[in-house]
Scaffold this active site. Structure first.
Site, PDB file in Angstrom:
ATOM      1  CE1 TYR A  44      29.482  43.926  41.827  1.00 42.52           C
ATOM      2  CE2 TYR A  44      28.870  45.912  43.038  1.00 42.52           C
ATOM      3  CZ  TYR A  44      29.777  44.896  42.767  1.00 42.52           C
ATOM      4  OH  TYR A  44      30.980  44.857  43.426  1.00 42.52           O
ATOM      5  CE  LYS A  99      42.131  32.520  15.408  1.00 36.48           C
ATOM      6  NZ  LYS A  99      43.221  31.594  15.648  1.00 36.48           N
TER       7      LYS A  99
END
Length: 295
Positions: A44, A99
């Site tokens: 970050y 999925k």
């Protein structure tokens, strides 16, 4: 031939599976070590600024410095969930998570499910276009016809990443492969067989199109929707159904299936009877694909 045992699962077992440990089926973990202050500073601020600048100069650098190249968006609006119909965007989330898990398990591709709460095709297209830059591919799922055709076609036109509607093309690919193998076993010629397709949704349309491209004559396929056989001259057929209308006097499934070599079921459970199967040709090929319960 040895019979294969069919597994059965209760609703309670399925619910417990989805609710065990953490609720749902997917989570996000870091692909980089996050054990020190330095790791956090690189992941970050301030370290993250370096790839930001590179991507701003060259958008293709996103494939080098982010997950974009191995990240698929699995998208639905819940308007055609399995074979259960329009149950809403949120209700489709378990299927889309499932999925995403399959992408990871079988191809090591990361995927995130996104459920769009809209029944407006243009609104769905706009939403996907606006967040598509974050992904390397789009997998559309459980979107009712004909909107699914409109959405996929437009997205392929305007996006620079692959777009795939699984209900259409995934089903068509595996069913056509199964048909080719079944014909080989039964010694039947693909140009001479007669097929009955029970259902006229996205998967049925795609399977029928691929069957025709594989050699089945147009006149040898009878498609059936909620109102019966789709025949030439029938009123109120949209452009997609009209493409599969043929000259026939058959009006019902029971009439259409007599003498048929192949039955492809992509509609609802319980529609195919023993009497219908007995009326088919010798060594009939039956694909009972209604979901979650077969014909």
């Amino acid at each position: 031939m040895k019979k294969t045992k069919i597994d059965h699962y209760s609703d309670r077992e399925a619910l417990d599976f989805h609710n065990s440990n953490k609720a749902g089926k997917i989570e996000i973990i870091s692909s980089k070590p996050m054990t020190s202050k330095r790791d956090l500073a690189l992941a970050y601020s301030p370290g993250v600024a370096a790839p930001v600048r590179e991507i701003a100069k060259n958008p293709d650098a996103a494939y080098d410095y982010t997950t974009k190249g191995n990240l698929v968006a699995v998208i639905s609006n819940g308007s055609a969930i399995l074979g259960m119909g329009n149950l809403g965007a949120l209700a489709s989330k378990p299927v889309m998570e499932g999925k995403a898990v399959l992408f990871k398990r079988f191809a090591d591709i990361d995927a995130i499910d996104l459920e769009i709460d809209s029944s407006n095709a243009n609104e769905i297209i706009k939403s996907i276009k606006n967040f598509s830059k974050s992904f390397g591919g789009i997998n559309l799922e459980d979107i009712a016809a004909p909107d699914c055709f409109i959405i996929e076609e437009k997205l392929k036109e305007i996006l620079d990443i692959p777009v795939f509607h699984d209900d259409q093309h995934g089903t068509a690919i595996i069913t056509s492969a199964a048909l080719i193998n079944a014909l080989d076993i039964s010694k039947k010629n693909i140009k001479k067989i007669n097929i009955v397709v029970n259902g006229a949704g996205a998967s049925a349309m795609a399977c029928t199109n691929l069957f025709k491209k594989s050699g089945v004559p147009n006149k040898n396929i009878k498609m059936i929707d909620r109102k019966g056989v789709i025949y030439r001259g029938r009123d109120n057929l949209n452009q997609w159904k009209s493409a599969h209308a043929i000259e026939t006097k058959d009006r019902t499934l029971e009439q259409a299936i007599k003498g048929a070599d192949v039955f492809l079921g992509l509609s609802t459970k319980g529609v195919l009877t023993k009497k219908m199967v007995k009326s088919m040709s010798k060594n009939p090929i039956i694909f009972a694909c209604a979901n979650p319960d077969p014909e």
